[in-house]
Every structure is written in structure tokens, then in C-alpha cells.
Design a protein around this motif. Sequence first.
Motif, short mmCIF file in Angstrom:
data_model
loop_
_atom_site.label_atom_id
_atom_site.label_comp_id
_atom_site.label_asym_id
_atom_site.label_seq_id
_atom_site.Cartn_x
_atom_site.Cartn_y
_atom_site.Cartn_z
N ASN A 105 0.84 3.21 4.47
CA ASN A 105 2.13 2.51 3.94
C ASN A 105 2.33 1.40 4.42
O ASN A 105 2.55 1.28 5.65
CB ASN A 105 3.43 3.46 3.94
CG ASN A 105 3.30 4.93 3.19
OD1 ASN A 105 3.23 4.68 2.01
ND2 ASN A 105 3.16 6.01 3.94
N THR A 106 2.15 0.36 3.71
CA THR A 106 2.41 -0.96 4.07
C THR A 106 3.22 -1.83 2.91
O THR A 106 2.71 -2.00 1.76
CB THR A 106 1.10 -1.87 4.27
OG1 THR A 106 0.29 -0.96 5.31
CG2 THR A 106 1.07 -3.24 4.77
N ASN A 107 4.12 -2.61 3.39
CA ASN A 107 4.70 -3.66 2.45
C ASN A 107 5.03 -4.85 3.38
O ASN A 107 5.82 -4.85 4.16
CB ASN A 107 6.21 -2.91 2.12
CG ASN A 107 6.74 -3.82 0.88
OD1 ASN A 107 6.31 -4.81 0.60
ND2 ASN A 107 7.74 -3.04 0.45
N SER A 109 -6.72 -4.33 9.26
CA SER A 109 -5.43 -4.76 9.24
C SER A 109 -4.13 -3.91 9.27
O SER A 109 -3.29 -3.96 9.70
CB SER A 109 -5.22 -5.97 8.22
OG SER A 109 -5.83 -7.15 8.43
N ARG A 110 -4.60 -2.64 8.88
CA ARG A 110 -3.61 -1.47 8.68
C ARG A 110 -3.20 -1.18 10.21
O ARG A 110 -2.06 -0.42 10.37
CB ARG A 110 -4.08 -0.49 7.89
CG ARG A 110 -4.25 -0.73 6.31
CD ARG A 110 -4.81 0.54 5.76
NE ARG A 110 -6.24 0.59 6.03
CZ ARG A 110 -6.95 1.59 5.63
NH1 ARG A 110 -6.45 2.60 5.16
NH2 ARG A 110 -8.20 1.72 6.27
N ASN A 111 -4.15 -1.38 11.08
CA ASN A 111 -3.96 -0.82 12.47
C ASN A 111 -3.43 -2.11 13.30
O ASN A 111 -4.03 -3.14 13.21
CB ASN A 111 -5.25 -0.36 13.22
CG ASN A 111 -5.12 0.21 14.37
OD1 ASN A 111 -5.01 -0.48 15.34
ND2 ASN A 111 -5.58 1.33 14.57
N GLU A 112 -2.43 -2.01 14.16
CA GLU A 112 -2.09 -2.98 14.99
C GLU A 112 -2.91 -3.46 15.94
O GLU A 112 -2.63 -4.72 16.38
CB GLU A 112 -0.71 -2.64 15.56
CG GLU A 112 -0.79 -1.35 16.58
CD GLU A 112 0.87 -1.04 17.06
OE1 GLU A 112 0.65 -0.88 18.38
OE2 GLU A 112 1.52 -0.74 16.24
N ILE A 140 0.96 -1.05 0.07
CA ILE A 140 -0.08 -0.20 0.00
C ILE A 140 1.03 1.33 0.04
O ILE A 140 1.73 1.30 1.04
CB ILE A 140 -0.77 0.00 1.22
CG1 ILE A 140 -1.74 -1.32 1.29
CG2 ILE A 140 -1.71 1.15 1.13
CD1 ILE A 140 -2.46 -1.47 2.50
N ASN A 141 0.96 2.08 -0.79
CA ASN A 141 1.60 3.23 -1.27
C ASN A 141 0.88 4.34 -1.56
O ASN A 141 0.25 4.50 -2.47
CB ASN A 141 2.44 3.06 -2.32
CG ASN A 141 3.56 4.16 -2.36
OD1 ASN A 141 3.67 4.76 -1.82
ND2 ASN A 141 4.44 3.90 -3.59
N VAL A 143 -4.71 -13.71 6.71
CA VAL A 143 -5.08 -12.82 5.61
C VAL A 143 -5.22 -11.32 6.25
O VAL A 143 -5.29 -10.93 7.37
CB VAL A 143 -6.87 -12.91 5.39
CG1 VAL A 143 -6.87 -14.39 4.81
CG2 VAL A 143 -7.70 -13.01 6.64
N PHE A 144 -5.08 -10.37 5.34
CA PHE A 144 -5.17 -9.02 5.53
C PHE A 144 -6.32 -8.55 4.89
O PHE A 144 -7.02 -8.82 4.08
CB PHE A 144 -4.02 -8.32 4.65
CG PHE A 144 -3.45 -6.87 4.93
CD1 PHE A 144 -2.69 -6.66 5.82
CD2 PHE A 144 -4.41 -5.87 4.22
CE1 PHE A 144 -2.30 -5.17 6.19
CE2 PHE A 144 -4.35 -4.55 4.59
CZ PHE A 144 -2.98 -4.17 5.62
#
Length: 181
Positions: A128-130, A151-154, A103-104, A138-139
Motif C-alpha cells: 500500500n503506497t500512495n 522503494s517500497r522498503n524504507e 499501489i493498492n 524515481v520509485f
Amino acid sequence: MNEEVVTEKKTSRWMKELIEWVKTIAFAMILAFLITRVITPAFVVGPSMEPTFHDRDMVIAFRLAYWKDLPKQDDIILFQSSLADDRILIKRVIAREGDELLINGSQLFVNGEEIDESYILEEDFYGNTNITIPDGSVFVMGDNRNRSLDSRNEEIGLIDQEEVIGRVVFRIFPFNQIGTI
């Protein structure tokens, strides 16, 4: 009328009544089994899945959809969150085990291919996720990216296969939108 015929009629009525009760109880038990083991009804809470689902929509998830395999990309799932209140969440699967996710800014790539997401509410979301998704995970993301805890949040993170309750297959409320997903 002789006494034997009257007794036979009483026994016959009693047996018919008993059979009806047994049928009713058996039907109720089968229905309870289906509701608790095969399907799960759930209410959507909040705006995170707009425009696909809205707050207070009621959906049905099929619990047996993933008994052998993980959810597929684009499936909408119910899962048990790791939040303090243990709430059940509804999100869309973006990537699954072995996938490389990038994710950019507001672009999303899975395995190097940009994903066309015509279902999302806003075109500009940021992150921003790599990551390479580990086995058994799964995300997930909400369709309303800027208002979704996913899933972007811890606090949510990757979803383990054991946390997945089922695949959302049907909307039952509001009544004017009843149908398969």
C-alpha cells in the motif's frame, strides 16, 4: 652492405616496435576509460528481478544514459543503494518525478492509469503506497515483487538521480541469452 643502411634498418625496426607499443597502450587506456566512465558491468545477485534476470546474470549498464535526464518508466537501472554494505542494485523504474503512484494490494497505478506489467513473476504482490514522486527521484521495484528489496522498503526508499549509475542495456551472461535489453 654499408654501415649507414644497417643503422637505418635498426632504427626503422625500433620505431615500428615503439609505434606498436604506443598503439597497444593507447587502446588499453581507451578501453579502461570506457569501462570506468561509459559502461559498468555488474552481476545480478539474488532473485529480485526474476524472470527478467536471474542470480549471477551479468549485465552492462550505460553510464551516460541519464546525464541530462532521469530514467524513464520501465527502464531497468543500476543504482548505488543506501544499505549498510553500499551494494549496487538492479531494479525497474516504476514512477519518476512528478508521477502520482498508487499501489493498492496487487494493483499498481501511475497517474491514475493501471500499469500492465506482463514482465512480473507473480500476479499477486501486496503493498500500500500512495505517493507523489519528488523532483530528482524515481520509485523502483524488482520484477519478483514478493522477493525484492526496493522503494517500497524504507531501507531503499526513493532513488535520487545522483544514486543512478546507468541504464541496463545488455546482458553478457549467460551466453545463451546474450543480447540487448
